[in-house]
Enzyme design. Sequence first.
Site, PDB file in Angstrom:
ATOM      1  N   ASP A   1      55.838  65.363 -17.288  1.00  0.00           N
ATOM      2  CA  ASP A   1      55.464  66.700 -16.829  1.00  0.00           C
ATOM      3  C   ASP A   1      56.620  67.323 -16.043  1.00  0.00           C
ATOM      4  OD1 ASP A   1      52.698  66.244 -17.675  1.00  0.00           O
ATOM      5  OD2 ASP A   1      52.612  64.880 -15.954  1.00  0.00           O
TER       6      ASP A   1
ATOM      7  N   ASP B   1      55.209  67.225 -21.809  1.00  0.00           N
ATOM      8  CA  ASP B   1      53.765  67.132 -21.567  1.00  0.00           C
ATOM      9  C   ASP B   1      53.302  68.395 -20.838  1.00  0.00           C
ATOM     10  OD1 ASP B   1      51.237  65.981 -21.662  1.00  0.00           O
ATOM     11  OD2 ASP B   1      51.549  64.712 -19.920  1.00  0.00           O
ATOM     12  N   ASP B   2      52.825  68.300 -19.608  1.00  0.00           N
ATOM     13  CA  ASP B   2      52.277  69.444 -18.886  1.00  0.00           C
ATOM     14  C   ASP B   2      53.293  70.059 -17.924  1.00  0.00           C
ATOM     15  OD1 ASP B   2      49.526  69.063 -19.892  1.00  0.00           O
ATOM     16  OD2 ASP B   2      49.577  67.240 -18.669  1.00  0.00           O
TER      17      ASP B   2
ATOM     18  N   ASP C   1      50.565  68.440 -13.373  1.00  0.00           N
ATOM     19  CA  ASP C   1      49.551  67.433 -13.642  1.00  0.00           C
ATOM     20  C   ASP C   1      48.975  66.955 -12.311  1.00  0.00           C
ATOM     21  OD1 ASP C   1      47.940  65.393 -14.520  1.00  0.00           O
ATOM     22  OD2 ASP C   1      49.476  64.364 -15.689  1.00  0.00           O
TER      23      ASP C   1
ATOM     24  N   LYS D   1      47.344  71.426 -15.450  1.00  0.00           N
ATOM     25  CA  LYS D   1      46.269  70.465 -15.694  1.00  0.00           C
ATOM     26  C   LYS D   1      45.746  69.998 -14.345  1.00  0.00           C
ATOM     27  CE  LYS D   1      46.996  66.258 -17.359  1.00  0.00           C
ATOM     28  NZ  LYS D   1      47.420  65.231 -18.343  1.00  0.00           N
TER      29      LYS D   1
END
Length: 601
Positions: A411, A435-436, A439, A480
Amino acid sequence: MHQKTRHKGLLAAATGALTAAAAVVLALSSPAAAAAPLFGDDFNDGNATGWTTSGGTWSVATDGTPAYQQAGTSSDARARAGSTGWTDYTVTARVKPTAVNGSNRFVALLARVQSATSYYYVALRSNNTVELKKLVGGSSTTLATGSATFTTGTWYTLSLEVSGSTLRASVNGATPLTATDTQFASGQVGVATYYAGARFDDVAVTDGAAPSPSASASPSRSASPSPSASASPSPSTSPSSGTVYVSPTGRDSAAGTQADPTTLPSAITRVAAGGTIYLRGGTYNLSQTVTIAPGNNGTSGARKKLSAYPGETPVLNFSAMPEDPANRGLAVNGSYWHVFGVVVERAGDNGIFVGGSHNIIERTVTRYNHDTGLQLSRIASDTPRAQWPADNLILSAESHDNADSDGEDADGFAAKLTVGAGNIFRYAVSHNNIDDGWDLYTKPDTGAIDPVTIEDSLSYDNGTLSNGGQAGAGDRNGYKLGGEDIGVNHIVRRSIAYHNGKHGFTYNSNPGSMTITSNVSIDNAERNFNFDAGTSVFRSDTSCRSGSGTNDRIIGDADSSNQFWSGANGSRCSSYTGALGWSFAADGHLVVTFGGRVVTP
């Protein structure tokens, strides 16, 4: 995904046939500000030492982080600080009006203060105007005026430049006001209210004129801008006795002076509370984690500082490390440190790991690391909950192009699994991570974390690297906000999610009561807002699309102040049209634009 958190880096290319977009003015610092700092106070030490007040009820109060509060509304009130000998400078501050008593009241920023009744000032008024004025012996004269929104409970950034006889003022980097006047040639800085309550924060004074904030950087750039050293002393300033110098060619046994610099691991063990380690520019090729050990602490009034040397960019390069959870780059496990202006890249795990408390991580860039760029978590598996990292401020930081070999864990930023109370991300940018963007994952093994605040930040193009690469099963969300059906009441406000590979803002199985306020989400691949459970409160959030897409899903307390997407755009989306860009303004704000237009959520 869930096992790790990875820090994402600089804004990358905005791709696709996107026409709707969002822009916001955030309080990040300029990456290349040339002005030397004269003064700064963020009130994080819990006091207002050095400020002289006149009228009102003044105190340091907590508003996410400490801020200088004036609570009275029955008269005018002023506070001033700094040197009476200051001549040409720019002063900026964040201000939040909290209450007004009557009509046409104001909050203000002061320059060249002679006394409680004589100074220049920029006043943001409750009748939605902004004025550049002077006060002489208590009698005011308006020098310039313009239109500006005034809303209680909202943070604004005021800027006032005094250069010779030229005066310039702005609100949130816009509504520029200019005048010429020779009344005052020098003086202190200050803040003020007129029959109004307010909070003030991040007061900064730089020597000379501020660079124009109008030039916004293209999101298509692939290189990170150099972090600004504008909050550090000028290179011409004589270092204090508590200063230790480091260079890429330094030696462990060196004296640590400018002429004989040492190494970073050695300097970390030498610097005293209140002292500064200056990293000279260049690339530091490192093969082992650089650790600030637990117990190597500053104090609330005398932090230890690890800073880029003014005007230079130190790059900590860990490319010699293999990908491995043990191979972090810079581990900040001590407390009361201030890390400023450092680039950390290509570590085998996190670029910067924060396991200590009461730290400030400012204007850092974390990029190309093999896990989350910047992560907050406990130091070790046996660290008791009472020692989980707490009260850390991640400020004006950028994280991009972090990617692990599985393509599912890296992330941009993470505060997950094991974090304590009071952690804040402010004016941060996360983009093009595998990914994010953010997080905040939790899991049953360790239980709930404490609430995290994310404010005035930007997350875009996560799930796709700057070079177009995609891999693995990364979640690819902008923000997220949970995991495993564990309720945590996070706060996310005044932030933007744009063109991320899955959802913009998602509860991710967090059934808590989060505060989701004044955010903008645009053209994310699935939902712009995805909240399938919980009792979260939504206010003044905006969702926009350039074409078709999945309708937002909201469970919780959402009133008519929101504009969610359910097959068609509302009127607010006209402000978010064009190409995404961003730059750092000289007064410390991140300026985000769409189609060249500066907008706020």
